[in-house]
Design a protein around this motif. Structure first.
Motif, PDB file in Angstrom:
ATOM      1  N   UNK A 194      38.240  33.854  47.674  1.00 51.35           N
ATOM      2  CA  UNK A 194      38.085  33.713  49.060  1.00 51.35           C
ATOM      3  C   UNK A 194      39.373  33.616  49.755  1.00 51.35           C
ATOM      4  N   UNK A 195      40.410  32.973  49.167  1.00 53.55           N
ATOM      5  CA  UNK A 195      41.431  32.769  50.012  1.00 53.55           C
ATOM      6  C   UNK A 195      42.587  33.997  49.862  1.00 53.55           C
ATOM      7  N   UNK A 196      42.628  34.687  48.761  1.00 51.67           N
ATOM      8  CA  UNK A 196      43.592  35.680  48.947  1.00 51.67           C
ATOM      9  C   UNK A 196      42.942  37.235  49.344  1.00 51.67           C
ATOM     10  N   UNK A 197      43.932  37.869  49.706  1.00 52.26           N
ATOM     11  CA  UNK A 197      43.440  39.080  50.396  1.00 52.26           C
ATOM     12  C   UNK A 197      42.815  40.012  49.504  1.00 52.26           C
ATOM     13  N   UNK A 198      43.286  40.206  48.142  1.00 53.35           N
ATOM     14  CA  UNK A 198      42.680  41.148  47.424  1.00 53.35           C
ATOM     15  C   UNK A 198      42.357  40.383  46.041  1.00 53.35           C
ATOM     16  N   UNK A 199      41.419  41.031  45.216  1.00 56.92           N
ATOM     17  CA  UNK A 199      41.306  40.348  43.876  1.00 56.92           C
ATOM     18  C   UNK A 199      42.649  40.575  42.900  1.00 56.92           C
ATOM     19  N   UNK A 200      43.393  41.561  43.220  1.00 58.73           N
ATOM     20  CA  UNK A 200      44.424  41.584  42.255  1.00 58.73           C
ATOM     21  C   UNK A 200      45.654  40.401  42.625  1.00 58.73           C
ATOM     22  N   UNK A 201      45.847  40.263  43.769  1.00 56.36           N
ATOM     23  CA  UNK A 201      46.633  39.193  44.256  1.00 56.36           C
ATOM     24  C   UNK A 201      46.101  37.858  43.728  1.00 56.36           C
ATOM     25  N   UNK A 202      44.698  37.733  43.675  1.00 58.74           N
ATOM     26  CA  UNK A 202      44.382  36.421  43.276  1.00 58.74           C
ATOM     27  C   UNK A 202      44.171  36.292  41.824  1.00 58.74           C
ATOM     28  N   UNK A 203      44.158  37.373  41.266  1.00 59.19           N
ATOM     29  CA  UNK A 203      44.297  37.347  39.659  1.00 59.19           C
ATOM     30  C   UNK A 203      45.494  36.930  39.246  1.00 59.19           C
ATOM     31  N   UNK A 204      46.794  37.630  39.988  1.00 57.77           N
ATOM     32  CA  UNK A 204      48.117  37.190  39.705  1.00 57.77           C
ATOM     33  C   UNK A 204      48.269  35.627  39.880  1.00 57.77           C
ATOM     34  N   UNK A 205      47.619  35.092  41.228  1.00 59.32           N
ATOM     35  CA  UNK A 205      47.742  33.716  41.058  1.00 59.32           C
ATOM     36  C   UNK A 205      47.220  32.701  40.169  1.00 59.32           C
ATOM     37  N   UNK A 206      46.029  33.354  39.632  1.00 60.21           N
ATOM     38  CA  UNK A 206      45.535  32.458  38.608  1.00 60.21           C
ATOM     39  C   UNK A 206      46.344  32.385  37.489  1.00 60.21           C
ATOM     40  N   UNK A 207      46.586  33.613  36.741  1.00 52.75           N
ATOM     41  CA  UNK A 207      47.273  33.767  35.641  1.00 52.75           C
ATOM     42  C   UNK A 207      48.665  32.815  35.893  1.00 52.75           C
ATOM     43  N   UNK A 208      49.250  33.057  37.013  1.00 55.35           N
ATOM     44  CA  UNK A 208      50.562  32.216  37.250  1.00 55.35           C
ATOM     45  C   UNK A 208      50.345  30.770  37.211  1.00 55.35           C
ATOM     46  N   UNK A 209      49.135  30.307  37.688  1.00 54.47           N
ATOM     47  CA  UNK A 209      48.920  28.862  37.786  1.00 54.47           C
ATOM     48  C   UNK A 209      48.624  28.327  36.553  1.00 54.47           C
ATOM     49  N   UNK A 210      47.644  29.270  35.681  1.00 53.79           N
ATOM     50  CA  UNK A 210      47.392  28.904  34.203  1.00 53.79           C
ATOM     51  C   UNK A 210      48.714  28.723  33.491  1.00 53.79           C
ATOM     52  N   UNK A 211      49.762  29.643  33.745  1.00 58.02           N
ATOM     53  CA  UNK A 211      51.133  29.478  32.898  1.00 58.02           C
ATOM     54  C   UNK A 211      52.092  28.329  33.536  1.00 58.02           C
ATOM     55  N   UNK A 212      52.032  27.969  34.900  1.00 59.78           N
ATOM     56  CA  UNK A 212      52.815  27.073  35.491  1.00 59.78           C
ATOM     57  C   UNK A 212      52.658  25.853  34.950  1.00 59.78           C
ATOM     58  N   UNK A 213      51.456  25.185  34.820  1.00 66.13           N
ATOM     59  CA  UNK A 213      51.158  23.733  34.318  1.00 66.13           C
ATOM     60  C   UNK A 213      51.825  23.354  32.854  1.00 66.13           C
ATOM     61  N   UNK A 214      51.660  24.265  31.763  1.00 62.54           N
ATOM     62  CA  UNK A 214      52.092  23.842  30.591  1.00 62.54           C
ATOM     63  C   UNK A 214      53.688  23.944  30.633  1.00 62.54           C
ATOM     64  N   UNK A 215      54.010  25.026  31.147  1.00 66.84           N
ATOM     65  CA  UNK A 215      55.554  25.174  31.232  1.00 66.84           C
ATOM     66  C   UNK A 215      56.266  24.107  31.914  1.00 66.84           C
TER      67      UNK A 215
END
Length: 335
Positions: A194-215
């Motif tokens: 809902x927050x991101x302008x496109x599903x592609x950018x939302x997908x990048x954010x979700x993958x980045x968030x999933x990587x960010x926490x353990x790193x």
């Protein structure tokens, strides 16, 4: 007399060489027989219904058997090949047995009902007829995963480094990590879409968030766990804060960073597939969901196999990079 001596020397040299040749592995001969038998079962046992590419699968299994037989016969002359075949021999026996069980249970007897359990030729048919769509899906998944991993790993490394190095940063980031970090990334998919302008950018954010926490967590742990004696020795030799950070802290924390990257890659892959199924509408996750919707289970299993091979290769590549950078720890973590 002299010629007899030369002939005897040559014979002794050849005998010495033959003694040094590695022995053949009988398991490879059994593997060749197993693949030939699997091919015979596929071709000679009639299917319960007409299934395309059955003969191709049987011929392919027979060719694998021929190659293994050649490897058994010529293996002692090719030491590396002989060693590799001997190590993987049990797998070369098990695979045709499993393929034959799969073939008999699905195509030959119908014990596993189709189309829910297509035979091996069903997967081959999916690859032959639908490879353009599969290649596009692989490309979409790699682009999304690569961008998300790059952003997430960079942000996680910098966040963890700053949290472990500076108390002021730690004051603000520690509560955030404890509060936001444990929340499953997949639970945020509806909000992010809902927050991101496109599903592609939302997908990048979700993958980045999933990587960010353990790193972030593992980098923070690595920085906090650096032996204080390293800093004392470096300061004695005149090192400044910049030198301590770049030449002492970062190298000493790299083992923890790579552990975080491994964990982040696993989380990122899981989030990637779910995001592709729900909102991104591209990639291997979307391909599998599309195949399920059309009950094209041959395509579904073909996509799953490609996904397994692709993500396993990415994990292996990460281990190779780790072993190259952390040469003193090579072989500590196996994959």
């Amino acid at each position: 007399m002299h010629e007899h001596a030369i002939t005897g020397d040559r014979a002794s040299i050849l005998a010495g060489r033959s003694r040094h040749l590695p022995e053949r592995h009988p398991i490879v001969a059994w593997a060749a027989l197993a693949w030939a038998a699997a091919g015979a079962v596929t071709v000679s046992w009639p299917n319960i219904k007409d299934i395309a590419l059955t003969t191709h699968v049987g011929v392919g299994e027979g060719l694998v058997g021929v190659l293994l037989l050649l490897g058994f016969l010529l293996g002692p002359l090719l030491r590396g090949v002989n060693r590799w075949l001997g190590h993987n021999g049990p797998w070369f026996v098990a695979l045709p047995v499993l393929l034959s069980v799969w073939q008999v249970a699905s195509a030959k007897t119908g014990y596993w009902p189709m189309p829910f359990f297509p035979p091996p030729q069903g997967l081959l048919h999916a690859y032959v007829t639908d490879y353009p769509r599969l290649l596009e899906s692989v490309k979409a998944s790699l682009v999304l995963l690569g961008l998300g991993l790059a952003f997430g790993a960079t942000a996680g490394f910098l966040t963890g480094l700053a949290t472990g190095w500076t108390r002021r940063v730690s004051y603000w980031t520690s509560p955030l990590l404890r509060f936001v970090g444990p929340v499953p990334t997949t639970a945020l998919i509806p909000l992010v879409l809902f927050l991101f302008p496109s599903s592609f950018s939302a997908g990048i954010f979700l993958v980045a968030l999933a990587t960010w926490f353990p790193v972030t967590i593992l980098t923070w742990s690595g920085v906090a766990g650096v032996d204080k004696a390293y800093y004392d020795v470096a300061r004695t030799l005149g090192a400044d804060q910049r030198f301590l950070l770049l030449r002492v802290t970062v190298p000493a924390s790299l083992p923890h960073v790579f552990v975080g990257l491994f964990m982040g890659l696993g989380h990122a892959i899981a989030v990637l597939v779910v995001a592709e199924m729900i909102g991104v509408k591209a990639g291997l996750g979307y391909y599998i969901d599309w195949a399920r919707g059309w009950t094209a289970y041959g395509h579904l299993y073909a996509g799953l196999l490609v996904m397994a091979l692709l993500f396993s290769a990415l994990t292996t590549l990460l281990f190779r990079v780790r072993d190259r950078i952390l040469i003193w720890q090579k072989g500590v973590v196996q994959w």
